[in-house]
Structures are given as structure tokens and as C-alpha cells.
Design a protein around this motif. Structure first.
Motif, mmCIF file in Angstrom:
data_model
loop_
_atom_site.group_PDB
_atom_site.id
_atom_site.type_symbol
_atom_site.label_atom_id
_atom_site.label_comp_id
_atom_site.label_asym_id
_atom_site.label_seq_id
_atom_site.Cartn_x
_atom_site.Cartn_y
_atom_site.Cartn_z
ATOM 1 N N PHE A 1 0.860 -1.151 0.037
ATOM 2 C CA PHE A 1 0.055 -0.159 -0.189
ATOM 3 C C PHE A 1 0.801 1.175 0.080
ATOM 4 C CE2 PHE A 1 -3.302 2.417 2.569
ATOM 5 C CZ PHE A 1 -4.188 2.688 1.356
ATOM 6 N N ALA A 2 1.854 1.300 0.965
ATOM 7 C CA ALA A 2 2.719 2.423 1.086
ATOM 8 C C ALA A 2 3.666 2.641 -0.452
ATOM 9 C CB ALA A 2 3.931 2.327 2.060
ATOM 10 N N ILE A 3 4.135 1.361 -0.827
ATOM 11 C CA ILE A 3 4.670 1.634 -2.253
ATOM 12 C C ILE A 3 3.783 2.253 -3.216
ATOM 13 C CG2 ILE A 3 5.565 0.236 -4.221
ATOM 14 C CD1 ILE A 3 6.861 -1.705 -2.136
ATOM 15 N N LYS A 4 2.496 1.798 -3.250
ATOM 16 C CA LYS A 4 1.372 2.138 -4.363
ATOM 17 C C LYS A 4 1.301 3.578 -4.265
ATOM 18 C CE LYS A 4 -3.209 1.808 -4.437
ATOM 19 N NZ LYS A 4 -4.301 0.925 -4.142
ATOM 20 N N LEU A 5 1.073 4.086 -2.765
ATOM 21 C CA LEU A 5 0.934 5.345 -2.415
ATOM 22 C C LEU A 5 2.263 6.460 -2.544
ATOM 23 C CD1 LEU A 5 -1.485 5.176 0.374
ATOM 24 C CD2 LEU A 5 -2.219 5.546 -2.121
ATOM 25 N N LYS A 6 3.412 5.726 -2.800
ATOM 26 C CA LYS A 6 4.619 6.178 -2.832
ATOM 27 C C LYS A 6 4.873 7.055 -1.454
ATOM 28 C CE LYS A 6 4.963 6.942 -7.657
ATOM 29 N NZ LYS A 6 3.588 6.711 -8.242
ATOM 30 N N VAL A 7 4.687 6.191 -0.297
ATOM 31 C CA VAL A 7 4.914 6.820 1.043
ATOM 32 C C VAL A 7 6.025 6.265 1.631
ATOM 33 C CG1 VAL A 7 3.742 7.253 3.228
ATOM 34 C CG2 VAL A 7 2.395 7.096 1.327
ATOM 35 N N ASN A 8 6.752 6.947 2.262
ATOM 36 C CA ASN A 8 8.034 6.177 3.073
ATOM 37 C C ASN A 8 7.835 6.658 4.294
ATOM 38 O OD1 ASN A 8 9.445 5.493 0.941
ATOM 39 N ND2 ASN A 8 9.922 7.647 0.351
ATOM 40 N N PRO A 9 8.441 5.866 5.490
ATOM 41 C CA PRO A 9 8.432 6.156 6.731
ATOM 42 C C PRO A 9 8.884 7.471 7.160
ATOM 43 C CG PRO A 9 9.495 3.984 6.246
ATOM 44 C CD PRO A 9 9.298 4.712 4.942
ATOM 45 N N GLY A 10 7.956 8.146 7.876
ATOM 46 C CA GLY A 10 8.273 9.306 8.409
ATOM 47 C C GLY A 10 7.591 10.440 7.653
ATOM 48 N N ASP A 11 6.615 9.959 6.617
ATOM 49 C CA ASP A 11 5.799 10.777 5.977
ATOM 50 C C ASP A 11 4.539 10.758 6.576
ATOM 51 O OD1 ASP A 11 7.710 10.981 3.880
ATOM 52 O OD2 ASP A 11 6.478 9.721 2.254
ATOM 53 N N LYS A 12 4.035 12.110 6.005
ATOM 54 C CA LYS A 12 2.519 12.286 7.018
ATOM 55 C C LYS A 12 1.522 11.803 6.042
ATOM 56 C CE LYS A 12 2.523 16.277 10.039
ATOM 57 N NZ LYS A 12 4.015 16.869 9.963
ATOM 58 N N VAL A 13 0.290 11.203 6.426
ATOM 59 C CA VAL A 13 -0.865 10.978 5.847
ATOM 60 C C VAL A 13 -1.816 11.423 6.438
ATOM 61 C CG1 VAL A 13 0.368 8.972 4.696
ATOM 62 C CG2 VAL A 13 -0.803 8.622 6.803
ATOM 63 N N THR A 14 -2.903 11.403 5.633
ATOM 64 C CA THR A 14 -4.387 11.943 6.310
ATOM 65 C C THR A 14 -5.363 10.808 6.125
ATOM 66 O OG1 THR A 14 -3.959 13.989 5.433
ATOM 67 C CG2 THR A 14 -6.241 13.554 6.254
ATOM 68 N N LEU A 15 -5.950 10.256 7.213
ATOM 69 C CA LEU A 15 -6.983 9.424 7.177
ATOM 70 C C LEU A 15 -8.424 10.184 7.254
ATOM 71 C CD1 LEU A 15 -8.104 6.477 7.726
ATOM 72 C CD2 LEU A 15 -8.216 7.171 10.031
ATOM 73 N N ILE A 16 -8.839 9.705 6.186
ATOM 74 C CA ILE A 16 -10.353 10.391 5.878
ATOM 75 C C ILE A 16 -11.270 9.229 6.244
ATOM 76 C CG2 ILE A 16 -12.055 11.450 4.270
ATOM 77 C CD1 ILE A 16 -9.610 12.310 2.657
ATOM 78 N N GLY A 17 -12.177 9.426 7.321
ATOM 79 C CA GLY A 17 -13.105 8.237 7.786
ATOM 80 C C GLY A 17 -14.483 8.813 8.283
ATOM 81 N N SER A 18 -15.150 8.184 8.805
ATOM 82 C CA SER A 18 -16.428 8.678 9.304
ATOM 83 C C SER A 18 -16.734 8.389 10.880
ATOM 84 C CB SER A 18 -17.625 8.127 8.537
ATOM 85 O OG SER A 18 -17.857 6.812 8.620
ATOM 86 N N SER A 19 -16.946 9.389 11.257
ATOM 87 C CA SER A 19 -17.344 8.957 12.825
ATOM 88 C C SER A 19 -18.303 8.199 13.217
ATOM 89 C CB SER A 19 -17.559 10.586 13.443
ATOM 90 O OG SER A 19 -18.745 10.895 13.435
ATOM 91 N N MET A 20 -18.583 7.936 14.661
ATOM 92 C CA MET A 20 -19.473 6.955 15.081
ATOM 93 C C MET A 20 -21.023 7.758 14.489
ATOM 94 S SD MET A 20 -19.091 5.906 18.833
ATOM 95 C CE MET A 20 -20.399 4.714 19.030
ATOM 96 N N ASN A 21 -20.853 8.902 14.536
ATOM 97 C CA ASN A 21 -22.289 9.361 13.986
ATOM 98 C C ASN A 21 -22.428 9.777 12.471
ATOM 99 O OD1 ASN A 21 -22.190 9.878 16.911
ATOM 100 N ND2 ASN A 21 -21.174 11.770 16.352
ATOM 101 N N GLY A 22 -21.575 9.383 11.840
ATOM 102 C CA GLY A 22 -21.658 9.288 10.554
ATOM 103 C C GLY A 22 -21.161 10.577 9.754
#
Ligand SMILES: Nc1ncnc2c1ncn2[C@@H]1O[C@H](COP(=O)(O)OP(=O)(O)OP(=O)(O)O)[C@@H](O)[C@H]1O
Ligand SMILES: [Mg+2]
Lengths: 424, 233
Positions: free
Chosen positions: A162-183
């Protein structure tokens, strides 16, 4: 007379030591085989337990119904309190809360614009507290490919592919876009501490592993947990124990009419694991049966040969005036002694070797280079109560039966015929 | 002589099934043996010597006629009674010794006494006595494979004699022995016959044995051809 017979038995190696060795080997292999298969099948169950099911799992009733969809809105509230209750009520079991969630990983460039993006399967587990067994349980250090293990809040692990696909290396910042319990939509920044590879497709496609506290914050679900996994203290799944524990818990703490009340399910009652548990029990029985059958044939033949070899002796004893029934019974008693000795030694040796394999394991990591971390790199046997009789009983019975059957041949024969054969 | 008879056979027949046919091995044997005889069944191979001896020893039963051994009718005994007759009254000596290979000389000779449930002190006394008769007291701890053929046959004689049976049946006892060993064991048996009044019946075609016999019964094709008493007891 008994002394005389025992002397004969002891001195005639082909009558005592050889059959005892044959019985011992047969019984030992049966026990070892059974323990090995139990261990092997058990390992697969343990893998599933560690990654997904626990030996038992506590969820809300509603979550349990829709487990596959990871319905966070149905998560357990007051998780810490429930954990404390569980740790208090079942202190021999190790309890860990987890949150499984879905989301999108977004990798920003230096300008904050999206550079790459991909769907992720998230595990929120107790990564950071010192007493947590989760890191070891999921074999994370072994699975680490790049970087290091998370040691601070806000650090996560990402599947290597996944990291290779996203071209991310250790130390890089990523953002998690999710949904909370309430949607409602949530966006949280994490730092990639390292990348991992388990060697199985679904786990390596797009997994992120984060500390559960971070996940709670990110998804706005304070003190909640999707599921609480319990692991029995001896490290092996025990179906009866798990079921009785679950029944006990549900009776005391689960309310039938409240879909948010917690319910405990044994591994065998989650998804189709029940079939696998049943199958593993059947399988070990099945293989044992084949072994027992083969062993019985060998021992039976050994008994037959032993009986045939003793035509001469039988003839002499009959001529001296010993009764046929007495000769026959003494041969059967001898076979009982032989069967017992072989079965005791064989069971003891089988359990000893099984114990060695259970304790130290056979390391096959050399053969398994690059293979899945999900598979254990050591093969371990597992001793269960059936090992104490699964070789013992057939070992004894087939020895005695073999002698009985071969003896009947001698028994039925006319005394005079025995003599003809003796003279020949 | 009738009142001290040990064996009476009356028109004894023995038939063996041979495929669909029957083979008649004994054809009307009527014989009488008195106590203390030293007699031999002599005849060519296949004449029925062993067959007759087996019936007299209650190892086999007659097809027709009667064999009375020590007053018991062999054909009417059940297996248990036959075993008891052998155990208490009959000693066997075989051509091929038939000793128990893993047991010592002492144990082989003691075995018939174990079957009789005698107390151990008495067993010891009788076993040693029997071994003295055959001159093997120095070999009590040896096992049969360590002995010569002559020594083995002497052990077999001691085993047959140890319980002082009234009847000893010896089937070709010298067939595997050289001349000097044959004479030695025949002399031993003759002495025992004289001193203990044991009845000996041999089956043989060995001239050496024949020369010792007090009575020669010639068998031919399952019949008594000639019955010669050389000297009475
Ligand atoms: N169990 C049996 N079944 C069929 N035939 C038999 C059996 N026992 C003996 N016979 C036959 O009966 C006949 C007499 O046999 P027996 O053994 O009594 O002879 P023998 O005089 O002892 O001979 P040898 O000197 O060779 O020992 C032989 O022809 C033999 O083949
Ligand atoms: Mg013969």
C-alpha cells in the motif's frame, strides 16, 4: 508356573522385547501424530483468533449481527469499564479492545494537495501500552518491512504494498479520511512509522494499524471499542471453555432485549469458524483412526507371527499334560503384559516427544523464507487429553486380539496334528 | 499277566482323511503290554508306529476299536482328561528332543512337576534326582542350544522320567544321535526301567535300539506282523 512363564517371556527376545518395541513404536507414532495434527490444526485456529476472532469476542448484539460491515455506530460504549469488568471476572484471560474501521488514506504533497489516495482497512489496537500483548500477538515486529514500530501517539503502520502504491516512506505524513460514529466525516493526520507485510493478500492490500486511542480520537468515539477480544491464558483455543465462558458472561451481563448490550461469542460461534473447529476435531480423529488401523494391522500380524513361531513350544507343553485352555490363556496373559508395556512406554515416549515439539517447536522459518507471516514459523504439537488413550487403547487391544486370533488356530487344531507339524 | 497290564488295545483302527478318500494307518491292532515292559514297535517308514504311539499317549484318538491305557479308554476321554492322563502318568521322548530353548536344563526338567503343582522343595529334589540319572547335574544352568545332541536327549529323558510316570513313550529317540550316545541313553533307559519299573515303549527302526529291546513288535502296513518276546521282565 507364573515365574516359569515370565522367565520364558523375558528371555525370548522375539517374544517379548521385539513385540514390545513394535507396540511402543506404533503407539508412540499414533500419539505423536495426533498431538502434531492437533497442534497444526490448532495453529490455523490460533491465527484466525489472533487476527480476527479472539478465542472469545465481546461486541454489542447489533454489532455481532453485522460484524462484516464493521458498523462503528453499533460499537461498545464505556469500553474501559467493560474491559475492567472482564479483567476482573475472567482474570486468566487476556482482554484487548480493538476498533476495525474503513477509510481513505490521502497523501498530501508539500503544498497540501492530494498526491495519491487509496481505500484502507484500519485496525485500532493497543499498540503503545507496555502491558499490551497485541504487538506480539499480531507478530508485527516480524512483519515490519521498513521504518520502525510506532512508539508515540499519532504514529501508524501501513501495509508495505500500500505504501509503495501511494509512494509513502516512513516519516511521511498521511491523512485518514473516515467517518465518525455518528456518520460525519473526519480527517486526521498521522505519521507513518513503518511498513508491514503479512504475506497474505487481503491484509497487505491496504491495511493501516494505529493505536486504539488515536483511532478513538480520529473517529470521534471516545471510550468506545468495536470489539473486545479475549485470549485464553494457555494460548490455545479450547472450544468447551470458550463456550462456557461466553454462556456464563451472556447470562450475567447480556440483556436479550437491548441491542446495545454486550454479548460474548466463542470463536466457534463467529462466522464459519464453527465449521473449521468441528473439522479440525474430525480431522485429527480421522488421521488418528488411519494410524490406529495401520498399527492394529501391524500388531495383529506380529501377534500372529508370534503365535506361529510357538507351535513347537505349545506342542511340548500339551504333550507334558498342560491343558489347551491353560496354554491359550497363558499366551493371552503374555500378550496383555506385552501390550501394556508397549502401550505405556509408547504413550510416555509419544507424549514426551510431543511435549518437546509443543515446548520448543520445530523451526521451519528457513524453509518458509518470504512466506506468509500468518503461517507460524515453528510447528508446534499440542498435547490434549485424548493423547493419553488414543495410542494406548488400540495398542493394547490389537496386541491381545492378534494373539487371541492366532491362538485360536492353535487351539482348534487337534493335538495330534500339532505334533505332526512339530515333527516336520 | 492280565492283572498288571498297563495297556490293552483291541482291534484298533486309525483312519486319516486324505482328500475325498480315507487312509487307514492302523488296521486292527490288538496288543497287550504289562507293567515294566521294555518294548519296541519296529517297522518301515509309514507302517504306523508314530500313529500308534500317539494314540497310546492320548495325543490322538482311535477311529475304531479300543485303547485302554492305565484303565482309561483313550477314545472316550475329553481333552481335559487326556491332558490329565499325560500329566500324571505318561512321559514322552521325541526324535528331535523338543526342549524349550530359552529355559535352562533345570527348568526344562522341572516343567512337568510345575504342572503337577508340587511344592518347590520337592520339585528341586526330584529334578536333581532325574538329572543325576542322566548324569547332567553339572549342566543345570545351561540352555539347550549350548548342549550336544546326546546331552539334549538326556535332558529329554530326565524330563520324561522326573515325575516317575508309569509309561514312557519314545519315538525314534536315537535318530539324531551317534552310536556311543545312542548306547549311553539306551543304557540309561534300561537302568531306569529296571530300577523304577517304568514301562518303555519305543517306535524305532534303529538296530541299536532294537538290540536293547525285551520285546519286539513288528508293524507292517498298520498291522502287527510279528510279536517276539526276547525276555520277560
Ligand atoms: N495326520 C495324518 N493325516 C494323514 N495321514 C497320516 C497322518 N498321520 C500319519 N499319516 C499316514 O499314516 C501312515 C503311518 O504314519 P506314521 O507316522 O505312523 O508312520 P511311522 O511308522 O511312524 O513312519 P516313520 O518311521 O517314517 O516315522 C503314513 O502313511 C502317514 O502318511
Ligand atoms: Mg514315525
Amino acid at each position: 508356573m507364573i515365574k516359569f512363564l515370565i522367565k520364558g517371556l523375558w528371555r525370548d527376545k522375539s517374544r517379548s522385547r521385539l513385540p514390545i518395541i513394535v507396540v511402543t513404536i506404533g503407539v508412540m507414532l499414533t500419539v505423536l501424530m495426533h498431538a502434531y495434527i492437533t497442534g497444526f490444526m490448532g495453529d490455523t485456529i490460533e491465527m484466525n483468533a489472533r487476527f480476527t476472532h479472539g478465542h472469545v469476542k465481546v461486541m454489542t448484539r447489533a454489532y455481532a449481527e453485522n460484524m462484516d460491515q464493521m458498523p462503528l455506530d453499533l460499537a461498545l460504549m464505556n469500553a474501559e469499564e467493560l474491559l475492567a469488568t472482564l479483567r476482573d471476572g475472567y482474570p486468566d484471560t487476556d482482554w484487548s479492545a480493538r476498533i476495525k474501521f474503513g477509510g481513505l488514506i490521502d497523501v498530501p504533497d508539500s503544498m497540501g494537495e492530494t498526491r495519491s489516495q487509496g481505500p484502507a482497512m484500519g485496525f485500532g489496537i493497543d499498540l503503545l501500552s507496555a502491558e499490551s500483548a497485541e504487538t506480539r500477538r499480531l507478530n508485527l515486529e516480524k512483519a515490519l518491512r521498513q521504518g520502525k514500530m510506532p512508539s508515540l501517539p499519532g504514529e501508524i503502520l501501513l501495509s508495505d504494498a500500500f505504501a509503495i502504491k501511494l509512494k509513502v516512506n516512513p516519516g511521511d505524513k498521511v491523512t485518514l479520511i473516515g467517518s465518525s460514529m455518528n456518520g460525519s466525516m473526519t480527517m486526521t493526520n498521522f505519521v507513518v512509522a513503518g511498513t508491514i507485510s503479512f504475506g497474505i493478500e487481503i491484509m497487505d492490500r491496504g491495511t493501516i494499524i494505529a493505536d486504539i486511542k488515536d483511532v478513538r480520537m480520529a473517529l470521534d468515539m471516545p471510550d468506545a471499542a468495536g470489539e473486545i477480544l479475549g485470549f485464553l491464558d494457555n494460548g490455545f483455543y479450547d472450544n468447551d471453555l470458550a463456550i462456557s465462558m461466553a454462556d456464563n458472561f451472556n447470562e450475567k451481563l447480556s440483556a436479550n432485549n437491548d441491542e446495545f448490550s454486550p454479548v460474548m461469542k466463542s470463536l466457534s460461534r463467529q462466522g464459519n469458524m464453527g465449521q473449521y473447529v468441528a473439522m479440525s476435531e474430525i480431522w485429527s480423529m480421522y488421521v488418528s483412526l488411519i494410524f490406529i488401523f495401520a498399527m492394529s494391522l501391524v500388531l495383529w500380524n506380529a501377534g500372529l507371527l508370534g503365535g506361529l513361531r510357538r507351535y513347537g513350544e505349545v506342542g511340548i507343553r500339551l504333550a507334558m499334560g498342560e491343558e489347551k485352555g491353560h496354554v491359550y490363556r497363558s499366551m493371552i496373559w503374555e500378550s496383555v503384559i506385552i501390550g501394556l508395556a508397549g502401550s505405556v512406554i509408547g504413550t510416555a515416549l509419544g507424549i514426551f516427544f510431543a511435549w518437546l515439539i509443543q515446548t520448543y517447536g520445530i523451526n521451519i522459518s528457513g524453509m518458509m523464507k518470504g512466506a506468509s507471516v500468518m503461517f507460524p514459523d515453528t510447528i508446534r504439537a499440542r498435547i490434549t487429553p485424548p493423547d493419553f488413550y488414543i495410542g494406548f487403547i488400540p495398542g493394547l487391544i490389537s496386541t491381545v486380539l492378534g494373539t487371541m486370533l492366532s491362538g485360536i488356530g492353535i487351539y482348534r487344531r487337534q493335538t495330534a496334528r500339532l505334533f505332526k507339524e512339530l515333527e516336520a | 499277566m492280565e492283572n498288571n497290564s498297563i495297556i490293552i488295545t483291541n482291534n484298533l483302527f486309525k483312519r486319516f482323511p486324505m482328500g475325498k478318500e480315507e487312509f487307514t494307518a492302523l488296521r486292527g491292532i490288538s496288543l497287550h503290554f504289562g507293567n515294566g515292559e521294555f518294548a519296541g514297535l519296529i517297522g518301515p517308514s509309514g507302517s504306523g508306529k508314530t500313529t500308534l504311539l500317539n494314540i497310546l499317549g492320548s495325543l490322538d484318538v482311535p477311529s475304531e476299536g479300543e485303547a485302554l491305557v492305565l484303565g482309561r479308554s483313550i477314545g472316550k476321554l475329553n481333552a481335559r482328561q487326556a491332558a490329565r492322563l499325560r500329566k500324571e502318568n505318561i512321559g514322552f521322548i521325541f526324535q528331535s528332543y523338543n526342549l524349550l530353548a530359552v529355559h535352562t536344563v533345570y527348568e526344562n526338567v522341572e516343567f512337568p512337576l510345575l504342572l503337577l503343582n508340587l511344592p518347590s522343595a520337592e520339585r528341586h529334589r526330584m529334578t536333581m534326582e532325574a538329572l543325576e540319572w542322566v548324569g547332567l547335574t553339572d549342566k543345570i544352568r545351561s540352555k539347550p542350544p549350548q548342549l550336544s545332541g546326546g546331552q539334549c536327549q538326556r535332558v529329554a529323558i530326565a524330563r520324561a522320567m522326573v515325575k516317575k510316570p508309569s509309561l514312557v513313550l519314545a519315538d525314534e529317540p536315537t535318530a539324531n544321535l551317534d552310536a556311543s550316545n545312542s548306547h549311553h541313553i539306551l543304557q540309561t533307559m534300561e537302568t531306569l526301567n529296571r530300577e523304577l519299573k517304568t514301562t518303555f515303549i519305543f517306535a524305532t527302526h534303529d538296530e541299536k535300539v532294537i538290540s536293547y529291546l525285551h520285546r519286539k513288535i513288528f508293524l507292517l502296513d498298520g498291522r502287527v506282523d510279528k510279536d517276539e518276546i526276547i525276555r520277560s521282565n
